[in-house]
Enzyme design. Structure first.
Site, short mmCIF file in Angstrom:
data_model
loop_
_atom_site.label_atom_id
_atom_site.label_comp_id
_atom_site.label_asym_id
_atom_site.label_seq_id
_atom_site.Cartn_x
_atom_site.Cartn_y
_atom_site.Cartn_z
N GLN A 150 0.99 5.01 -9.03
CA GLN A 150 1.85 4.40 -8.02
C GLN A 150 2.78 3.37 -8.65
O GLN A 150 3.66 2.84 -7.99
CB GLN A 150 1.00 3.70 -6.95
N ARG A 185 -4.51 0.59 1.19
CA ARG A 185 -3.51 0.55 2.27
C ARG A 185 -3.44 -0.85 2.90
O ARG A 185 -3.48 -1.00 4.11
CB ARG A 185 -3.82 1.60 3.33
N CYS A 186 -3.36 -1.85 2.03
CA CYS A 186 -3.21 -3.21 2.54
C CYS A 186 -2.74 -4.11 1.41
O CYS A 186 -2.83 -3.77 0.25
CB CYS A 186 -4.52 -3.73 3.11
N GLU A 203 1.05 -0.19 6.14
CA GLU A 203 -0.38 -0.47 6.22
C GLU A 203 -0.82 -1.19 7.50
O GLU A 203 -2.01 -1.40 7.70
CB GLU A 203 -0.78 -1.32 5.02
#
Ligand code: CDP
Length: 793
Positions: A221, A368-369, A738
Site C-alpha cells: 500500500q 481500515r482506521c 474508514e
C-alpha cells in the site's frame, strides 16, 4: 457555453469505476499474474509452535530434492546482516528465526525451487528441533512477575513491556472527578481481528546483476516507503530500486508493513540471479501478518446531574505480539487513541497506555482506521451509552447535551486535536428521524408481547483522517505529505500520477474527476497511474483514509498550477492581458466579451505549438501537498436489533447511516465505501475474531474459524448525508474510507446491550455470538472476552 460538470464526469458525478472494466473481465494484473523468464518460486516454512528455542535446523533433505535451487535459514540471513529488520515502530523483527521462535507461524526457513509445489514439499523435509518454552497469550500473563522473557534478544529488555505512554492533565482530571455528581465506569476488550484481504501478500523480486537494478513487484500500500526501507536496510542505491505495486486485491492496512517474505524473496533473487516469486497462502496471511486491535480498555466518566460531561480518564493495555510492528506515526505509541471523544465538549481528560509483548503475530496495523482510532471510537460510544444510562438521560439527548456545537469551531480537544468543522446535532437528528426513534418504545413493547427483545444502538463520532500535517506525523521519520504529477498532452488528454496507491478504492476514477473539476478536461480523457516508484512522484501511500485528504488535495493543486500556465497561453492566444481573462469550467474568455474564448484543449495544443515568446514549452507540473490539519469527517450510525431470548440470536431490523465526508467527489464510490465499512463493522461485532489457546495456537487461521459475512447474513443499510465542506482542503473533501468500520461496531453492540440492559448487563465483549448474548441474558452479568478462554482468567 459553459460545460455541464456532471456530464464530463467532474465532482459530484456518480461516474462508473473505470478500473472495473478490467476487474470484471478477469483482466486485473495482480502480483501472481506476473510471470518473468527464468522465474523461481519460494515457499516459507513457518513455526508450528508459539514459543521455543531452536536447537537445530537440518535442511539436507530439502537441498537433495530435484528442482530445489536454494534453502535459506536464519543463520544464512545473519551472515548477510539480514536476519533481523526494523519495524515501523522502531523495534526489530526476525526475518528468519535464528535463536527462538516467538509466535506460531513465524518464518523459520525458505525454499526456492523450480515450481511452488516442489518448494512446498521441500519445506516439509526440513527438520527443526524445538525446545518448547512457556507461552504467553495475553497481557495479564505477560505482566506477571515470573513471566518468561519473550524478547531476550533485546539488550536491556528485562520484562515483556513494550511501552508506557500518557497524555492529558491528570491533576485537573482527578479534580473534576472529585466534583462530579455521577461517575460511570466501563471495561472492555476490543478483540484481535484480521483485515483479511482477498489477495494475500506476495512479491516477485528480480535482481539484474548486469545493471545492478532490483525490481520488486509486490502487494504494498506504500511502495515508496518500501523503496526507502530497501535502500537503507539492504544498502542498495535507491535509484537502482524499483518497487511496483500492480493491482491489489484489498489491503485494509494489512499491506502497509514490510514482511519477512518480501525481504527473503529479494535476497533469494540476489543470490540466485533469477526472479523469485513468493505468494503467501491464506493461513500464512491470517497467522503471521498485521492484525488489528487486541486492546483492553478501561475508563471512567465524570458528569454533572444534568448530564454535562466534566472529564474522562482512560487506561489501555495493548497486546502487540512478539515484535512491536504497529504501523503508526512515531510520536504516538498507541496511535491516535487520544482522538477519542473528539465530538464531545469535554474540558478534562487523561489517558494512560501500556503495551506488552506476547507470543502472537506482530503488527497491530491500522485496519481500515487511522492508527487505533477504531478502538478509541468504540470505547467512546460504549462509554457514552453507559454514562447516559447511569445519569438516567435518554442516550440521544445525552449526546446532544455534550456535542461540540456548530458555533464552537474550531474546537481544541482536551488532548490537543483541533476539530475545524461539524454539524453533529443535525447528523444525529437525520438518523433519529430515519430510524423512527420516537416510536421505538411502542415498537419495543409490541415486540415484548411476541417474546422478543428490541434494542436500539447509536454511535456518533468525528475522527481524524488524512495524516499529516508533516509537523506532527511521520512514518519512520519520513514526513507525511503526498504528491501528484499531471501531464496534459498536445490534444488536451492527460496522464496523472500520484504517490498514493489504490487497493480497490477507485482512485483511477475519482482522481480524474478532480482534474475534470479543476480543468474541465473530461474525466474519460485522463489516465491515472499509481504504484510504480520509477514513474510516480514520492508519496506515503494509501492507508488511514489519507488519499483524498492528502493526495487528492495534491491533485487539485497540480491542476491549478496547470490552469495558471494555461491562463497565460490563453491571454497570448486571445491577444489580451492576463488580467482581462476570466475562467469558467474548461474555458478562458475575455471579461468584456464572453463569446471570445479558448478551451483548455486549445491552450494545451498551443503549449506545444504556439506558446508565447520566452515561455517554457509543454503543459505539465507536480505538486507536493502538506495539509495544514487532519480532516474531520463525522457520522451517526443507528442499529435497531431484535433478540430471540431463547437462543441469544440477534437480527438487525434496520440500520441507518448518516455520513459527512465534506464535498463528495463520487457519491456512488462514497456509498460503496460506507457499505463495505459497515459490513466489516458488522463482522467484528457479530462473528469475527482471532483468539489463541493456552499453547498459542491461533484460532482463526482459516475461513472456517475466521468468519467473513456473506450477502446472506449482511444487513441492508439506509444511507443519508450531511455536507460540511472541510475548511482547509482545496475542494472541501474529507476522507471517508474508514468511517463506517470505525464507528459501526459500537452501533451494533450498543443495540444488543440496550436490548438486554433490563437484566443489569452493561457490556458483552465482541463478537456478540449468540452464546455470549444468551449467557448475558441468563446470568445478568457482563461477558468479558480474553484469550485463551474468554472469561475468568
Ligand atoms: O485513503 P483511501 O483511498 O482508502 O480513502 P479515502 O481518501 O477516504 O477515499 C476512498 C474513496 O472515496 C476514493 O476513491 C475517494 O476519492 C472517494 N471519496 C470521495 O469520492 N469523496 C470524498 N469526500 C472522500 C472520498
Amino acid at each position: 457555453m459553459s460545460l455541464d460538470e456532471l456530464k464530463i464526469g467532474g465532482m459530484g458525478a456518480s461516474r462508473r469505476r473505470v478500473e472495473d472494466n478490467r476487474f470484471i473481465r478477469g483482466k486485473g494484473n495482480y502480483v501472481d499474474d506476473i510471470v518473468l523468464p527464468g522465474m523461481l518460486h519460494m515457499e516459507i516454512l513457518r513455526s508450528p509452535v508459539a514459543h521455543a528455542r531452536i536447537k537445530s535446523i537440518d535442511t539436507s533433505a530439502a537441498w537433495d530434492m530435484p528442482g530445489v535451487r536454494l534453502v535459506l535459514t536464519g543463520e544464512m540471513m545473519a551472515a548477510r546482516n539480514l536476519a533481523w529488520m526494523p519495524t515501523l515502530s522502531y523495534d526489530t523483527q526476525a526475518v528468519l528465526a535464528t535463536d527462538k521462535v516467538r509466535f506460531q507461524g513465524q518464518e523459520v526457513a525458505a525454499v526456492i525451487a523450480d515450481d511452488p509445489y516442489i518448494a512446498k514439499d521441500a519445506c516439509a523435509k526440513i527438520v527443526v528441533d524445538y525446545e518448547i518454552l512457556p507461552v504467553i497469550v495475553n497481557p495479564v500473563q505477560a505482566a506477571a512477575p515470573d513471566a518468561v522473557l519473550i524478547r531476550d534478544d533485546k539488550e536491556g529488555q528485562k520484562d515483556n513491556k513494550v511501552f508506557d505512554w500518557e497524555i492529558g492533565d491528570k491533576a485537573k482530571t482527578d479534580k473534576a472527578f472529585e466534583e462530579a455528581d455521577v461517575i460511570s465506569k466501563l471495561e472492555l476488550h476490543y478483540p484481535r481481528t484480521h483485515p483479511s484481504p482477498i489477495e494475500c501478500c506476495g512479491s516477485l523480486a528480480d535482481f539484474d546483476r548486469a545493471t545492478n537494478k532490483l525490481t520488486v513487484y509486490m502487494t504494498s500500500q506504500a511502495p515508496h516507503i518500501v523503496r526507502a526501507a530497501v535502500a537503507l536496510v539492504a544498502e542498495l542505491p535507491e535509484q537502482n530500486i524499483r518497487i511496483v505495486s500492480p493491482d491489489i486485491g484489498g489491503g485494509f492496512g494489512n499491506k502497509v508493513p514490510v514482511y519477512p517474505g518480501y525481504v527473503i524473496s529479494i535476497l533469494a533473487s540476489i543470490l540466485t540471479e533469477r526472479p523469485v516469486k513468493w505468494i503467501e497462502d491464506k493461513t500464512g496471511n491470517l497467522i503471521s501478518t498485521g492484525f488489528g486491535r487486541d486492546v483492553y480498555l478501561k475508563g471512567e466518566m465524570a458528569m454533572r446531574k444534568d448530564g454535562k460531561i466534566l472529564a474522562f480518564r482512560m487506561n489501555t493495555i495493548s497486546d502487540h505480539g512478539a515484535f512491536f510492528a504497529d504501523a503508526q506515526p512515531s510520536k504516538f505509541k498507541i496511535g491516535l487513541m487520544h482522538s477519542t471523544f473528539a465530538a464531545y465538549d469535554i474540558p478534562n481528560a487523561h489517558l494512560f497506555a501500556t503495551g506488552y509483548y506476547t507470543n502472537k503475530a506482530p503488527g497491530g496495523v491500522a485496519y481500515r482506521c487511522s492508527f487505533r482510532v477504531t478502538e478509541a471510537m468504540f470505547f467512546q460510544e460504549r462509554m457514552v451509552q453507559a454514562a447516559a444510562d447511569d445519569c438516567g438521560i435518554d442516550q440521544a439527548e445525552f449526546r446532544r447535551i455534550n456535542f461540540v456545537k456548530d458555533d464552537q469551531f474550531p474546537h481544541r480537544t482536551a488532548f490537543g486535536f483541533l476539530t475545524d468543522s461539524g454539524q453533529y446535532g443535525k447528523c444525529l437528528d437525520i438518523g433519529l428521524e430515519a430510524i423512527g426513534y420516537k416510536n421505538f418504545a411502542a415498537e419495543k413493547a409490541e415486540a415484548a408481547k411476541r417474546g422478543r427483545l428490541l434494542g436500539i444502538g447509536i454511535s456518533t463520532m468525528t475522527e481524524p483522517l488524512g495524516a499529516g500535517n508533516s509537523r506532527e506525523y511521520d512514518i519512520l521519520g519520513i514526513k507525511m505529505f503526498d504528491s501528484a504529477e499531471l501531464r496534459v498532452h498536445m490534444t488536451g488528454k492527460a496522464i496523472l500520477r500520484t504517490g498514493a496507491k489504490t487497493q480497490g478504492q477507485g482512485h483511477e476514477t475519482t482522481w480524474a474527476q478532480i482534474v475534470a473539476h479543476e480543468l474541465g478536461i473530461p474525466a474519460d480523457d485522463i489516465i491515472v497511474e499509481e504504484g510504480d516508484t520509477d514513474t510516480a512522484p514520492f508519496g506515503m501511500g494509501t492507508y488511514a483514509s489519507r488519499s483524498t485528504p492528502v493526495a487528492g488535495a495534491a491533485v487539485a493543486m497540480v491542476a491549478r498550477k496547470i490552469r495558471a500556465k494555461a491562463r497565460k497561453i490563453a491571454a497570448h492566444l486571445l491577444e489580451v492581458s492576463e488580467e482581462d481573462i476570466e475562467w469558467e469550467l474548461g474555458r478562458f474568455y475575455v471579461r468584456s466579451n464572453h463569446d471570445r474564448g479558448v478551451t483548455i484543449q486549445e491552450c494545451a495544443m498551443a503549449a506545444y505549438s504556439n506558446m508565447p515568446d520566452g515561455m517554457e514549452p509543454g503543459l505539465e507540473n507536480n505538486a507536493y501537498y502538506d495539509p495544514p490539519n487532519l480532516t474531520w469527517p463525522f457520522a451517526c450510525y443507528i442499529a435497531k436489533v431484535e433478540i430471540d431470548p431463547e437462543t441469544g440470536v440477534w437480527d438487525v431490523l434496520q440500520f441507518v447511516a448518516v455520513d459527512d465526508c465534506g464535498v463528495r467527489i463520487n457519491p456512488m464510490i462514497v456509498e460503496g465505501q460506507i457499505m463495505g465499512g459497515l459490513t466489516e463493522a458488522y463482522a467484528m461485532a457479530n462473528m469475527q475474531y482471532q483468539t489463541y489457546d493456552e499453547d498459542g495456537n491461533c484460532i482463526g487461521s482459516n475461513y472456517m474459524d475466521f468468519l467473513l459475512p456473506t450477502a446472506w447474513e449482511t444487513p441492508g443499510y439506509e444511507l443519508y448525508e450531511v455536507v460540511t465542506p472541510c475548511p482547509h482542503h482545496p475542494i472541501g473533501a474529507k476522507g471517508v474510507g474508514e468511517c463506517a468500520t470505525v464507528a459501526g461496531p459500537a452501533a451494533f453492540v450498543n443495540a444488543v446491550v440496550n436490548a438486554v440492559s433490563h437484566t443489569g448487563v452493561r457490556n458483552i465483549d465482541m463478537p456478540l455470538m449468540p452464546n455470549r448474548v444468551y449467557e448475558a441474558l441468563t446470568t445478568g452479568k457482563d461477558v468479558y472476552g480474553m484469550p485463551p478462554v474468554r472469561s475468568g482468567n
